[in-house]
Design an enzyme around this catalytic site. Structure first.
Site, short mmCIF file in Angstrom:
data_model
loop_
_atom_site.label_atom_id
_atom_site.label_comp_id
_atom_site.label_asym_id
_atom_site.label_seq_id
_atom_site.Cartn_x
_atom_site.Cartn_y
_atom_site.Cartn_z
N GLY A 52 0.76 -1.24 0.00
CA GLY A 52 0.00 0.00 0.00
C GLY A 52 0.80 1.29 0.00
N ASP A 72 -4.55 -6.20 -6.30
CA ASP A 72 -3.44 -7.08 -5.97
C ASP A 72 -4.00 -8.46 -5.68
OD1 ASP A 72 -0.32 -6.38 -5.00
OD2 ASP A 72 -1.10 -8.28 -4.26
N LYS A 153 6.88 -0.43 -13.56
CA LYS A 153 8.15 -1.09 -13.20
C LYS A 153 8.46 -2.19 -14.20
CE LYS A 153 8.54 -3.84 -9.50
NZ LYS A 153 8.69 -4.12 -8.05
#
Length: 202
Positions: A52, A72, A153
């Site tokens: 988080g 998630d 990412k």
């Protein structure tokens, strides 16, 4: 202590002292301070949001009139009243449908800090991580508004250059960034993507 270990411990300690969920908070903070992506009132999607840290940053950045939706595989403890979280596998069609419903529209910014459970075989781990991020990109025509931005990412490796080249077909600019909070030996980088241009039907 090596410099890389000292840096890791520095950000981990700072996260603990300031009440942030993880040191990843500082990565997004450093990226956003440079590129000014997240603004008051925006809608944000955060893929791979556990535990988080990025949700915490985005929640403050979008303010009272904004909305952050995270997804998630693992449940995430509540972050703030302007943050919603979903539990699910992003490759399942129902997840993108639930995201669209939670947003009540399209996002202004898509964030992805996902990584697979590593196997220890680098080529496989890099391929799996790129595949996860590529799936996020495949969802963008449905979830990201035209002109929107993304922070993704990516593990560097054999598939990296091809992935970046393909990504540049969908955004006006793609910048490769290693925020200072990244471990010095890490192969991860972040792709800061601006001005999304959905492909037009032929």
């Amino acid at each position: 202590m090596r410099l890389s270990e000292a840096r890791r411990e520095h950000y981990r300690r700072m996260a603990h002292e300031k009440g942030f969920r993880s040191r990843a908070y500082f990565k997004l903070d450093q990226i956003d301070k440079r590129f000014q992506l997240i603004k008051q009132g925006q809608k944000i999607i955060d893929f791979g949001c556990a535990p988080g840290g990025w949700l915490q940053y985005a929640s403050v950045a979008v303010g009272h009139n904004g909305l952050v939706v995270g997804v998630d595989l693992r449940p995430v403890k509540p972050v703030g009243w302007n943050v919603k979280t979903l539990v699910g596998e992003i490759t399942q069609p129902a997840v993108s449908e639930h995201l669209a419903q939670a947003l009540a529209g399209k996002a202004d910014v898509v964030l992805s800090d996902m990584a697979p459970n590593v196997t220890g075989t680098w080529e496989l781990d890099q391929y799996r991580q790129i595949s996860l991020t590529a799936h996020v990109v495949s969802l963008m025509p449905t979830l990201l508004r035209e002109g929107g931005s993304a922070v993704l990412k990516v593990f560097q490796g054999d598939a990296f250059e091809d992935f970046v080249r393909d990504l540049r077909k969908s955004f006006v600019s793609v910048t490769i960034v290693r925020p200072p909070a990244t471990r010095s030996k890490s192969s991860e980088v972040y792709l800061v993507c601006k001005d999304f241009k959905p492909s037009q039907p032929s």
